[in-house]
Design a protein around this motif. Structure first.
Motif, mmCIF file in Angstrom:
data_model
loop_
_atom_site.group_PDB
_atom_site.id
_atom_site.type_symbol
_atom_site.label_atom_id
_atom_site.label_comp_id
_atom_site.label_asym_id
_atom_site.label_seq_id
_atom_site.Cartn_x
_atom_site.Cartn_y
_atom_site.Cartn_z
ATOM 1 N N GLN A 64 -0.365 11.816 3.044
ATOM 2 C CA GLN A 64 0.133 13.256 3.205
ATOM 3 C C GLN A 64 -1.011 13.960 3.604
ATOM 4 O O GLN A 64 -1.265 14.798 4.468
ATOM 5 C CB GLN A 64 1.082 13.701 2.070
ATOM 6 N N GLY A 65 -2.245 13.774 2.764
ATOM 7 C CA GLY A 65 -3.684 14.227 2.940
ATOM 8 C C GLY A 65 -4.070 13.735 4.587
ATOM 9 O O GLY A 65 -4.652 14.775 5.194
ATOM 10 N N ASP A 66 -3.894 12.861 4.997
ATOM 11 C CA ASP A 66 -4.316 12.323 6.147
ATOM 12 C C ASP A 66 -3.502 13.184 6.980
ATOM 13 O O ASP A 66 -4.041 13.447 8.201
ATOM 14 C CB ASP A 66 -3.961 10.849 6.509
ATOM 15 N N ALA A 67 -2.080 12.981 7.159
ATOM 16 C CA ALA A 67 -1.334 14.085 8.031
ATOM 17 C C ALA A 67 -1.810 15.650 8.108
ATOM 18 O O ALA A 67 -1.732 15.983 9.310
ATOM 19 C CB ALA A 67 0.183 13.915 7.626
ATOM 20 N N LEU A 68 -2.093 15.945 6.846
ATOM 21 C CA LEU A 68 -2.499 17.319 7.053
ATOM 22 C C LEU A 68 -3.753 17.500 7.719
ATOM 23 O O LEU A 68 -4.003 18.444 8.444
ATOM 24 C CB LEU A 68 -2.660 17.884 5.556
ATOM 25 N N ALA A 69 -4.793 16.617 7.527
ATOM 26 C CA ALA A 69 -5.982 16.613 8.265
ATOM 27 C C ALA A 69 -5.760 16.609 9.759
ATOM 28 O O ALA A 69 -6.492 17.254 10.653
ATOM 29 C CB ALA A 69 -6.965 15.499 7.722
ATOM 30 N N LEU A 70 -5.067 15.768 10.154
ATOM 31 C CA LEU A 70 -4.817 15.567 11.716
ATOM 32 C C LEU A 70 -4.209 16.666 11.981
ATOM 33 O O LEU A 70 -4.445 17.263 13.288
ATOM 34 C CB LEU A 70 -3.819 14.181 11.832
ATOM 35 N N GLU A 73 -6.604 19.469 12.659
ATOM 36 C CA GLU A 73 -7.356 19.270 13.796
ATOM 37 C C GLU A 73 -6.555 19.242 15.218
ATOM 38 O O GLU A 73 -7.043 19.247 16.415
ATOM 39 C CB GLU A 73 -7.788 17.921 13.868
ATOM 40 N N GLY A 74 -5.219 19.624 15.191
ATOM 41 C CA GLY A 74 -4.508 19.874 16.427
ATOM 42 C C GLY A 74 -4.033 18.381 16.906
ATOM 43 O O GLY A 74 -3.790 18.468 18.101
ATOM 44 N N LYS A 75 -4.034 17.540 16.230
ATOM 45 C CA LYS A 75 -3.782 16.163 16.694
ATOM 46 C C LYS A 75 -2.308 15.530 16.318
ATOM 47 O O LYS A 75 -1.810 16.339 15.328
ATOM 48 C CB LYS A 75 -4.731 15.115 16.080
ATOM 49 N N SER A 76 -1.466 14.941 17.012
ATOM 50 C CA SER A 76 -0.333 14.600 16.762
ATOM 51 C C SER A 76 -0.289 13.329 15.901
ATOM 52 O O SER A 76 -1.228 12.776 15.716
ATOM 53 C CB SER A 76 0.416 14.139 18.076
ATOM 54 N N PHE A 77 0.649 13.235 14.965
ATOM 55 C CA PHE A 77 0.597 11.947 14.134
ATOM 56 C C PHE A 77 2.289 11.672 14.023
ATOM 57 O O PHE A 77 2.994 12.361 14.266
ATOM 58 C CB PHE A 77 -0.018 12.248 12.886
ATOM 59 N N VAL A 78 2.441 10.253 13.715
ATOM 60 C CA VAL A 78 3.777 9.896 13.345
ATOM 61 C C VAL A 78 3.596 9.220 11.874
ATOM 62 O O VAL A 78 2.646 8.333 11.492
ATOM 63 C CB VAL A 78 4.546 8.765 14.292
ATOM 64 N N ALA A 79 4.269 9.813 10.749
ATOM 65 C CA ALA A 79 4.199 9.052 9.491
ATOM 66 C C ALA A 79 5.288 7.979 9.389
ATOM 67 O O ALA A 79 6.305 8.223 9.521
ATOM 68 C CB ALA A 79 4.388 9.942 8.522
ATOM 69 N N ILE A 80 4.861 6.768 9.304
ATOM 70 C CA ILE A 80 5.624 5.587 9.146
ATOM 71 C C ILE A 80 5.611 4.953 7.608
ATOM 72 O O ILE A 80 4.424 4.293 7.458
ATOM 73 C CB ILE A 80 5.702 4.578 10.350
ATOM 74 N N THR A 81 6.391 5.160 6.927
ATOM 75 C CA THR A 81 6.136 4.666 5.420
ATOM 76 C C THR A 81 7.836 4.511 4.965
ATOM 77 O O THR A 81 8.544 4.922 5.404
ATOM 78 C CB THR A 81 5.703 5.864 4.524
ATOM 79 N N PRO A 82 7.904 3.747 3.720
ATOM 80 C CA PRO A 82 9.033 3.427 3.233
ATOM 81 C C PRO A 82 10.034 4.627 2.913
ATOM 82 O O PRO A 82 9.320 5.869 2.725
ATOM 83 C CB PRO A 82 8.951 2.524 2.064
ATOM 84 N N THR A 83 11.188 4.497 2.542
ATOM 85 C CA THR A 83 11.910 5.548 2.101
ATOM 86 C C THR A 83 11.435 6.351 0.996
ATOM 87 O O THR A 83 10.772 5.613 -0.081
ATOM 88 C CB THR A 83 13.544 4.881 1.594
ATOM 89 N N ALA A 84 11.534 7.643 0.682
ATOM 90 C CA ALA A 84 11.143 8.541 -0.488
ATOM 91 C C ALA A 84 9.600 8.095 -0.816
ATOM 92 O O ALA A 84 9.279 8.515 -1.857
ATOM 93 C CB ALA A 84 12.025 7.806 -1.731
ATOM 94 N N SER A 85 8.903 8.380 0.204
ATOM 95 C CA SER A 85 7.436 8.105 -0.039
ATOM 96 C C SER A 85 6.827 9.475 0.625
ATOM 97 O O SER A 85 5.497 9.471 0.744
ATOM 98 C CB SER A 85 6.801 7.056 1.028
ATOM 99 N N GLY A 86 7.509 10.455 0.804
ATOM 100 C CA GLY A 86 6.741 11.858 1.102
ATOM 101 C C GLY A 86 6.451 12.179 2.455
ATOM 102 O O GLY A 86 5.666 13.022 2.740
ATOM 103 N N LYS A 87 7.338 11.819 3.500
ATOM 104 C CA LYS A 87 7.112 11.745 4.987
ATOM 105 C C LYS A 87 7.282 13.346 5.313
ATOM 106 O O LYS A 87 6.669 13.884 6.134
ATOM 107 C CB LYS A 87 7.860 10.922 5.775
#
Length: 93
Positions: A64-70, A73-87
């Motif tokens: 989640q911290g990595d996603a916020l940082a990206l 920065e105006g960068k796109s991202f995709v979060a791929i993690t297991p169910t109930a992991s905070g995506k």
């Protein structure tokens, strides 16, 4: 009524049922791992921090911290993690 199944019971049922098992081409067990956390960013708006704290969220998962940082920065991202992991929080932050 139905017997309450554990995940292991369900997997054994699938493996032993030929009609289902014949359609599965690969089995792989992925071991769990410890969660990695980062501190709640100090510069989040107070309303957002308070809303998260009310839900018992006092720190972020590292992804989640990595996603916020990206996102900052105006960068796109995709979060791929297991169910109930905070995506959802990745995208809502």
């Amino acid at each position: 009524m139905f017997k309450k199944m554990t995940i292991d019971d369900a997997i054994q049922y699938i493996r032993s049922n030929k009609q289902i098992a014949e359609n599965i081409v690969h089995w792989k067990k992925i071991e769990g791992k410890e969660a990695a956390f980062v501190p709640m960013p100090k510069d989040l708006p107070d309303a957002l921090k308070n809303a998260l704290h009310k839900r018992g969220i006092n720190q972020l998962y590292s992804h989640q911290g990595d996603a916020l940082a990206l996102a900052r920065e105006g960068k796109s991202f995709v979060a791929i993690t297991p169910t109930a992991s905070g995506k959802t929080i990745c995208y809502n932050l």
